[in-house]
Enzyme design. Structure first.
Site, PDB file in Angstrom:
ATOM      1  N   THR A 177       1.618   4.403   1.626  1.00 21.15           N
ATOM      2  CA  THR A 177       2.467   4.893   2.719  1.00 21.15           C
ATOM      3  C   THR A 177       3.350   3.773   3.267  1.00 21.15           C
ATOM      4  O   THR A 177       4.519   4.006   3.582  1.00 21.15           O
ATOM      5  CB  THR A 177       1.609   5.503   3.851  1.00 21.15           C
ATOM      6  OG1 THR A 177       0.864   6.594   3.309  1.00 21.15           O
ATOM      7  CG2 THR A 177       2.465   5.996   5.007  1.00 21.15           C
ATOM      8  N   CYS A 178       2.806   2.592   3.332  1.00 23.24           N
ATOM      9  CA  CYS A 178       3.559   1.449   3.860  1.00 23.24           C
ATOM     10  C   CYS A 178       4.788   1.152   2.999  1.00 23.24           C
ATOM     11  O   CYS A 178       5.860   0.844   3.519  1.00 23.24           O
ATOM     12  CB  CYS A 178       2.667   0.218   3.945  1.00 23.24           C
ATOM     13  SG  CYS A 178       1.155   0.488   4.897  1.00 23.24           S
ATOM     14  N   SER A 179       4.624   1.259   1.671  1.00 25.03           N
ATOM     15  CA  SER A 179       5.703   0.935   0.737  1.00 25.03           C
ATOM     16  C   SER A 179       6.646   2.094   0.456  1.00 25.03           C
ATOM     17  O   SER A 179       7.814   1.881   0.128  1.00 25.03           O
ATOM     18  CB  SER A 179       5.117   0.456  -0.593  1.00 25.03           C
ATOM     19  OG  SER A 179       4.541  -0.816  -0.435  1.00 25.03           O
ATOM     20  N   THR A 232       0.854  -1.183   0.000  1.00 22.27           N
ATOM     21  CA  THR A 232       0.000   0.000   0.000  1.00 22.27           C
ATOM     22  C   THR A 232       0.902   1.250   0.000  1.00 22.27           C
ATOM     23  O   THR A 232       2.079   1.172   0.363  1.00 22.27           O
ATOM     24  CB  THR A 232      -0.964  -0.008   1.202  1.00 22.27           C
ATOM     25  OG1 THR A 232      -0.207  -0.108   2.404  1.00 22.27           O
ATOM     26  CG2 THR A 232      -1.934  -1.178   1.118  1.00 22.27           C
ATOM     27  N   LEU A 282       7.941   0.916   5.763  1.00 23.80           N
ATOM     28  CA  LEU A 282       8.959  -0.138   5.679  1.00 23.80           C
ATOM     29  C   LEU A 282      10.315   0.407   5.233  1.00 23.80           C
ATOM     30  O   LEU A 282      11.335   0.070   5.854  1.00 23.80           O
ATOM     31  CB  LEU A 282       8.480  -1.275   4.767  1.00 23.80           C
ATOM     32  CG  LEU A 282       9.445  -2.448   4.584  1.00 23.80           C
ATOM     33  CD1 LEU A 282       9.848  -3.071   5.923  1.00 23.80           C
ATOM     34  CD2 LEU A 282       8.816  -3.503   3.669  1.00 23.80           C
TER      35      LEU A 282
END
Length: 160
Positions: A48-50, A46, A54
């Site tokens: 923001t996550c990517s 997703t 992370l």
């Protein structure tokens, strides 16, 4: 009920994709006798996550390791997705904890309803630091925010 500082990490068995195939992975083994910084994302791959969450931990992994802290990424995704995301993000050294049925996330009391986005049950964005399976810090993001669970914020808390 949401887990809080001073609580013991719940004992849950999850699945992990290894070079030898699918294996059981106990949260007891992940947390017992160790210092662990766990950060939770609503979903692998997703935005923001990517692009931020992370990658921030990948960039600062050495800082945590020099303090004897294991870094764990939790997401309500299956082990195949978490393995692919780890490879795509070059996140070697970070344990990618797949919580496909949200069992661990629900045991922590940190699930969220993502059905409005077609995501079903997911985990909230948060960061949790534990020593020997006991929660020392817990920082849960407000909806849509990315501040208290970033690698930078977590590193600052550990340094303090």
């Amino acid at each position: 009920m949401t887990i809080k500082v001073g609580d013991k990490i719940p004992s849950v068995t999850l699945k992990q994709l290894t070079g030898d195939g699918m294996k059981d992975l106990s949260t007891d083994n992940v947390f017992s006798g160790k210092k662990v910084m766990l950060f939770s994302v609503p979903g692998a791959f997703t935005p923001t996550c990517s692009s931020k969450h992370l990658p921030g931990f990948v960039a600062r992994l050495g800082e945590f390791k020099t303090k004897g802290i294991d870094v764990v990424c939790l997401s309500v995704n299956d082990p195949f997705v978490m393995k692919a995301w780890q490879e795509q993000q070059k996140a070697d050294g970070i344990l990618m904890l797949a919580d496909g049925n949200a069992t661990f996330t629900k045991a922590l009391g940190l699930e969220m309803d993502g059905t409005g986005y077609g995501l079903g049950t997911r985990g909230q964005r948060f960061a949790l630091y534990a020593e020997n399976g006991v929660v020392k810090t817990l920082d849960v993001e407000k909806a849509g925010a990315f501040e208290v669970s970033s690698a930078e914020a977590c590193a600052a808390r550990i340094a303090a």
